[in-house]
Design an enzyme around this catalytic site. Sequence first.
Site, PDB file in Angstrom:
ATOM      1  N   THR A 296       1.634   2.152  -5.640  1.00  0.00           N
ATOM      2  CA  THR A 296       1.244   0.742  -5.583  1.00  0.00           C
ATOM      3  C   THR A 296       1.032   0.192  -6.984  1.00  0.00           C
ATOM      4  O   THR A 296       1.452  -0.923  -7.302  1.00  0.00           O
ATOM      5  CB  THR A 296      -0.041   0.581  -4.747  1.00  0.00           C
TER       6      THR A 296
ATOM      7  N   HIS B 158       0.835  -1.208   0.000  1.00  0.00           N
ATOM      8  CA  HIS B 158       0.000   0.000   0.000  1.00  0.00           C
ATOM      9  C   HIS B 158       0.867   1.253   0.000  1.00  0.00           C
ATOM     10  O   HIS B 158       2.031   1.254   0.396  1.00  0.00           O
ATOM     11  CB  HIS B 158      -0.980   0.018   1.183  1.00  0.00           C
ATOM     12  N   CYS B 159       0.274   2.323  -0.496  1.00  0.00           N
ATOM     13  CA  CYS B 159       0.854   3.661  -0.392  1.00  0.00           C
ATOM     14  C   CYS B 159      -0.202   4.515   0.315  1.00  0.00           C
ATOM     15  O   CYS B 159      -0.738   4.093   1.336  1.00  0.00           O
ATOM     16  CB  CYS B 159       1.252   4.193  -1.764  1.00  0.00           C
ATOM     17  N   LYS B 160      -0.521   5.673  -0.211  1.00  0.00           N
ATOM     18  CA  LYS B 160      -1.556   6.496   0.417  1.00  0.00           C
ATOM     19  C   LYS B 160      -2.928   6.184  -0.168  1.00  0.00           C
ATOM     20  O   LYS B 160      -3.866   5.872   0.565  1.00  0.00           O
ATOM     21  CB  LYS B 160      -1.230   7.992   0.246  1.00  0.00           C
TER      22      LYS B 160
END
Length: 201
Positions: free
Chosen positions: A119, A111-113
Amino acid sequence: MGFIVEAEVSHDVVLEPPPNFSMVEQGIYRSSFPRPCNFAFLETLNLRSIIYLCPEPYPEENLEFLRSHNIRLFQFGIEGKTEPSLTTLRDSIRGALKILMDVRNHPILIHCKRGKHRTGSLVGCLRRLQNWCLPSVFEEYQHFAGIKSRSDDLKFIETFDIICLRQCLHSIIYHYQGYGSNKRLLLYGDESVQKSQIISS
């Protein structure tokens, strides 16, 4: 590809996945940044590891969830608001793919934000490694990125040096008898492969 699930279980617990959650392959998942309301859902995945693609420190409440479930955190700080240098992006994606390819880290969540660009770039390079055709790789990326699809991300995925990556993974011997099947096997010729500790603040 992405989906939302809200299932009531005993004691009125609601299982709510993070936005943009989806299964990439058996034992590999992707999503946006998990919030505390998503923790009950994450418990059902029996995660061993998380790949976090942002440079910001992991929130303490998330770290506590990881500690309490013995989940390892691998952080690769890729800038999201400004364009990262090509070298930084390439090195981070290579490092993240090395963790991702190690089945000892599965089940694993990426995950990222927002679960879109960083991602999507990592998953796109994984698909290249799996010999997906580019139109299918781009279609998957755009499915999650939506109207915010970035041409620079697509160019990076297209030009990512898969041969160089395989050289970086020279210590890992991996065989796929149908990627994603139960017959998938990954063997190690070098036990000095980098090991991670749970990151704590």
